[in-house]
Design a protein around this motif. Structure first.
Motif, PDB file in Angstrom:
ATOM      1  N   GLU A   1       0.851  -1.624  -0.183  1.00 35.51           N
ATOM      2  CA  GLU A   1      -0.423   0.020   0.220  1.00 35.51           C
ATOM      3  C   GLU A   1       0.488   1.670   0.315  1.00 35.51           C
ATOM      4  OE1 GLU A   1      -3.188  -0.402   2.901  1.00 35.51           O
ATOM      5  OE2 GLU A   1      -3.404  -1.874   2.559  1.00 35.51           O
TER       6      GLU A   1
ATOM      7  N   GLN B   1       6.600   2.397  -3.528  1.00 35.06           N
ATOM      8  CA  GLN B   1       6.291   2.732  -4.542  1.00 35.06           C
ATOM      9  C   GLN B   1       5.710   1.818  -5.770  1.00 35.06           C
ATOM     10  OE1 GLN B   1      10.425   4.622  -6.053  1.00 35.06           O
ATOM     11  NE2 GLN B   1      10.706   5.563  -3.586  1.00 35.06           N
ATOM     12  N   ALA B   2       5.214   2.409  -7.320  1.00 35.93           N
ATOM     13  CA  ALA B   2       4.996   1.461  -7.907  1.00 35.93           C
ATOM     14  C   ALA B   2       5.960   0.411  -8.800  1.00 35.93           C
ATOM     15  CB  ALA B   2       4.403   2.431  -9.164  1.00 35.93           C
TER      16      ALA B   2
ATOM     17  N   LYS C   1      -1.210  -0.414  -8.931  1.00 39.09           N
ATOM     18  CA  LYS C   1       0.116   0.492  -9.297  1.00 39.09           C
ATOM     19  C   LYS C   1       0.520   1.018 -10.403  1.00 39.09           C
ATOM     20  CE  LYS C   1       0.902   1.528  -3.832  1.00 39.09           C
ATOM     21  NZ  LYS C   1       1.550   2.916  -3.314  1.00 39.09           N
ATOM     22  N   ASN C   2       0.973  -0.283 -10.841  1.00 41.55           N
ATOM     23  CA  ASN C   2       1.429   0.078 -11.879  1.00 41.55           C
ATOM     24  C   ASN C   2       0.688  -0.784 -13.551  1.00 41.55           C
ATOM     25  OD1 ASN C   2       2.661   0.286 -14.271  1.00 41.55           O
ATOM     26  ND2 ASN C   2       4.711  -0.643 -14.030  1.00 41.55           N
TER      27      ASN C   2
END
Length: 304
Positions: free
Chosen positions: A214, A217-218, A241-242
């Motif tokens: 959560e 970083q992505a 995220k990505n």
């Protein structure tokens, strides 16, 4: 407006080239960080203290002078703010005036060639020190923020040398590897291995996925070595995220293989599956036989 972007060298006013001096003399407005402007505080020119590209561009748009000079430390092409500033100055007549970089100055003092040197900026970064020293014969670190020369030396003492790589970290010496494990012993072992093998670009977190993702970083690449029965939740967190992240999953059971394939297909990807098998010798009477080990499935894929 004529705008010069001037590299002031390593000592500001004392290391200016003749071309840089001429550009500064022509300018009516000088822009730069406080230490860049300090040598010119009594020049009678207008001074604007800022190193933020957007603020500099706004000042130039609001200014009615005919010529301005933006002062950059060192050389304009060596980890400089010039790269971010240039796209904001398309309406002006911009000329870049190169300066003497700290790397060229330092290596000149030492009589050292830097043609094969690895250059690493530590501005805004807190890792990537030991890993780059490990992978390169010569490194030049451009210090910044909390990373001082003493901190670099301390980091190198903590992460000593090792003969075997932590493969993921060695694959991306200019990036970072985030390792998550729900078991404290496993997280501690990962940290120990990172120190042994000089991988200070590995960041270890203890906890269960997808909760640990959560605040992460992505990711660009993800390896799932175990999902604790929540593979779909992990896939959901990763793609949130990505959406273009590449994912690799390992499985030793048909159930996990099936679940991984379904997760990839659920997100529109047809995964590639590789099966690896190994066998060990075993003595049975007078004969040597091969005893098969459990196969490992590697399932990989990503969105285009």
């Amino acid at each position: 407006m004529k705008v010069y972007i001037v590299g002031t060298g390593v000592n500001g006013g004392d290391s200016l080239t003749n071309e840089a001096e001429a550009a500064i003399a022509e300018a009516e407005l000088l822009i730069g960080a406080e230490r860049m402007l300090s040598p010119f505080k009594d020049s009678g020119k207008e001074l604007f203290c800022s190193y933020i590209p957007q603020d500099i561009a706004a000042k130039l748009r609001a200014c009615d002078c005919g010529c301005a000079a933006v002062l950059m430390s060192g050389d304009c092409g060596f980890f400089s703010g010039t790269k971010k500033l240039l796209p904001l100055l398309e309406e002006h007549d911009v000329q870049i005036v190169a300066g003497i970089s700290s790397a060229a100055y330092f290596c000149g003092k030492l009589g050292l060639s830097y043609e094969k040197m690895k250059f690493v900026t530590l501005h805004g970064h807190s890792s990537n020190i030991a890993i780059n020293v490990k992978l390169n014969q010569l490194c030049f670190f451009l210090l910044g923020g909390d990373i001082t020369a003493a901190e670099v030396c301390r980091r190198l003492c903590i992460y000593g040398t090792g003969s075997v790589s932590v493969e993921a970290a060695y694959r991306c010496p200019d990036g970072r590897v985030f390792a998550f494990d729900k078991k404290a012993e496993a997280a501690e072992l990962t940290a120990k291995n990172a120190r042994v093998f000089g991988c200070d670009n590995v960041i270890i977190s203890e906890g269960s996925c997808p909760e640990t993702l959560e605040n992460a970083q992505a990711p660009d690449k993800v390896f799932i070595g175990g999902s604790s029965g929540n593979m779909n939740g992990i896939f959901t967190a990763i793609y949130a995220k990505n959406p273009k992240a590449d994912i690799v999953v390992t499985a030793v059971s048909l159930e996990t293989l099936n679940e991984a394939v379904k997760c990839f297909e659920r997100y529109g990807t047809s995964p590639e599956i590789t099966q690896i098998a190994a066998a060990r010798t075993e003595k049975i009477g007078t004969h040597t036989m091969f005893k098969a080990q459990n196969p490992v499935f590697i399932i990989s894929g990503g969105l285009a």
